[in-house]
Design an enzyme around this catalytic site. Sequence first.
Site, PDB file in Angstrom:
ATOM      1  N   TYR A 121       0.823  -1.219   0.000  1.00 13.40           N
ATOM      2  CA  TYR A 121       0.000   0.000   0.000  1.00 13.40           C
ATOM      3  C   TYR A 121       0.855   1.267   0.000  1.00 13.40           C
ATOM      4  O   TYR A 121       0.379   2.343  -0.313  1.00 13.40           O
ATOM      5  CB  TYR A 121      -0.952   0.024   1.205  1.00 13.40           C
ATOM      6  CG  TYR A 121      -2.059  -1.026   1.145  1.00 13.40           C
ATOM      7  CD1 TYR A 121      -2.248  -1.792   0.006  1.00 13.40           C
ATOM      8  CD2 TYR A 121      -2.896  -1.242   2.217  1.00 13.40           C
ATOM      9  CE1 TYR A 121      -3.234  -2.753  -0.063  1.00 13.40           C
ATOM     10  CE2 TYR A 121      -3.891  -2.214   2.158  1.00 13.40           C
ATOM     11  CZ  TYR A 121      -4.049  -2.965   1.014  1.00 13.40           C
ATOM     12  OH  TYR A 121      -5.032  -3.916   0.953  1.00 13.40           O
TER      13      TYR A 121
ATOM     14  N   LYS B 244       3.296 -15.345   1.657  1.00 17.81           N
ATOM     15  CA  LYS B 244       3.289 -16.148   0.420  1.00 17.81           C
ATOM     16  C   LYS B 244       4.738 -16.368  -0.005  1.00 17.81           C
ATOM     17  O   LYS B 244       5.184 -15.869  -1.039  1.00 17.81           O
ATOM     18  CB  LYS B 244       2.496 -15.408  -0.671  1.00 17.81           C
ATOM     19  CG  LYS B 244       0.998 -15.419  -0.461  1.00 17.81           C
ATOM     20  CD  LYS B 244       0.338 -16.751  -0.791  1.00 17.81           C
ATOM     21  CE  LYS B 244       0.335 -17.002  -2.282  1.00 17.81           C
ATOM     22  NZ  LYS B 244      -0.140 -18.386  -2.580  1.00 17.81           N
TER      23      LYS B 244
ATOM     24  N   ASP C 286      -2.947 -17.857   1.552  1.00 18.18           N
ATOM     25  CA  ASP C 286      -4.170 -18.346   0.910  1.00 18.18           C
ATOM     26  C   ASP C 286      -4.744 -19.541   1.679  1.00 18.18           C
ATOM     27  O   ASP C 286      -5.959 -19.629   1.910  1.00 18.18           O
ATOM     28  CB  ASP C 286      -3.934 -18.698  -0.569  1.00 18.18           C
ATOM     29  CG  ASP C 286      -2.726 -19.598  -0.782  1.00 18.18           C
ATOM     30  OD1 ASP C 286      -1.868 -19.681   0.122  1.00 18.18           O
ATOM     31  OD2 ASP C 286      -2.638 -20.230  -1.848  1.00 18.18           O
TER      32      ASP C 286
ATOM     33  N   ASP D  87      -5.323  -7.060   5.521  1.00 20.80           N
ATOM     34  CA  ASP D  87      -6.548  -6.348   5.167  1.00 20.80           C
ATOM     35  C   ASP D  87      -7.657  -7.366   4.871  1.00 20.80           C
ATOM     36  O   ASP D  87      -8.781  -7.271   5.374  1.00 20.80           O
ATOM     37  CB  ASP D  87      -6.257  -5.491   3.915  1.00 20.80           C
ATOM     38  CG  ASP D  87      -7.299  -4.428   3.694  1.00 20.80           C
ATOM     39  OD1 ASP D  87      -8.246  -4.348   4.490  1.00 20.80           O
ATOM     40  OD2 ASP D  87      -7.158  -3.669   2.716  1.00 20.80           O
TER      41      ASP D  87
ATOM     42  N   ASP E 115     -10.775  -8.973   7.570  1.00 22.42           N
ATOM     43  CA  ASP E 115     -12.197  -8.833   7.211  1.00 22.42           C
ATOM     44  C   ASP E 115     -12.904 -10.188   7.243  1.00 22.42           C
ATOM     45  O   ASP E 115     -14.044 -10.291   7.677  1.00 22.42           O
ATOM     46  CB  ASP E 115     -12.352  -8.212   5.817  1.00 22.42           C
ATOM     47  CG  ASP E 115     -12.436  -6.695   5.893  1.00 22.42           C
ATOM     48  OD1 ASP E 115     -12.052  -6.139   6.944  1.00 22.42           O
ATOM     49  OD2 ASP E 115     -12.877  -6.067   4.909  1.00 22.42           O
TER      50      ASP E 115
END
Length: 370
Positions: A142, A193, A226, A250, A254
């Site tokens: 970001y 990852k 993942d 992020d 959620d």
Amino acid sequence: MASRKLLLLPGDGIGPEAMAEVKKLIAVMNDKFGAGFETEEGLAGGCAYDAHGQAISEADMAKALAADAVLFGAVGGPKWDSVPYEVRPEAGLLRLRKEMQLFANLRPAICYPALAASSSLKQDVIEGLDILIVRELTGGVYFGEPKEIIDLGNGQKRGIDTQIYDTFEIERISGVAFELARTRKNHVTSMEKRNVMKSGVLWNEVVTQTHKAKYSDVKLDHMLADAGGMQLVRWPKQFDVIVTDNLFGDMLSDIAAMLTGSIGMLPSASLGAPDARTGSRKALYEPVHGSAPDIAGKGIANPIAMIASFAMCLRYSFNMVAEADRLEAAIASVLDEGYRTKDIMSEGCIEIGTTMMGDKLVEKFQSLLA
Ligand code: NAD
């Protein structure tokens, strides 16, 4: 009496409605239990733009930097949809995060027993759930440069974001996760990852080294992000503390949050580094929800996310662990008694508005603390 400096930034929409309920709690804690909170109030978001043409004024920014903790409501709404990008309501929150250097975002996902039946997952999967996601908040893709869209000159454009992490950023966020795990079930799962990203390889290495050097008493697992997303919806109770980067955090936070029901229930904390001299951290506490313009002014907003954010403030900024525990117990107890705001209403329960929910929680909190 200890002096505890709080800056309240209620913001827009339902922000001030939810903050009003926290103010009642602060008043009771000061008047009846000598908590010594000194509060100041400021403007952030659309209301600050209306007053000063900025999403947060210099004066309020200075107050935030001087406070022991900031309580933030919510910002934004259609009224400010067309204001210039740099002064849009969210810019106030981003500036606070940046200048206060709030690199650790804590999002608990707790399933209150009374709400277990209203989750989209099966009751036995989420009943008793209590996990904490620790998300790196000031680095990663970001913020990494270059970050741009370039014209390739052949009718094509290229969008570029850059994922960057330095050793110190991974060390300090994993340190926060390990410290917090020690106060919980002593288990950290780090997610990245490493199979496809160099930043993931470094993340994995640095978390492993930090663990070995300082926190080998804590159980550490690594999981690809993942697979972590899948495990979060398959059997979330296997986790205690999850530590991950800005982008994966992020999304994973959620997912974890929604395991537990309404967005009106979810608190969060953003913490900075401990001060070398005093050990205290800069901190901002806010509900996960936004300003909910669709229900603002109707007196039906759920104040629990805001109040649970204040409980996190008591715990992490003021070490008022007993008070935080009791405030969380008061929330569980009021829900057990069947009181619900509209967003969490279910058959056989008693629907009440924002103010009444706040009053019930203050009353219950006092009775538990007396
Ligand atoms: P939102 O969280 O404001 O609302 C989503 C839905 O959840 C709405 O139907 C709303 O009524 C409901 N809801 C949210 N909080 C609730 C509560 N406490 N009690 C009962 N119902 C609740 O998200 P949105 O609609 O996508 O965004 C609205 C505005 O808020 C936008 O301007 C957005 O940019 C802003 N926003 C701000 C923040 C923040 O201040 N941190 C976060 C997200 C969105």
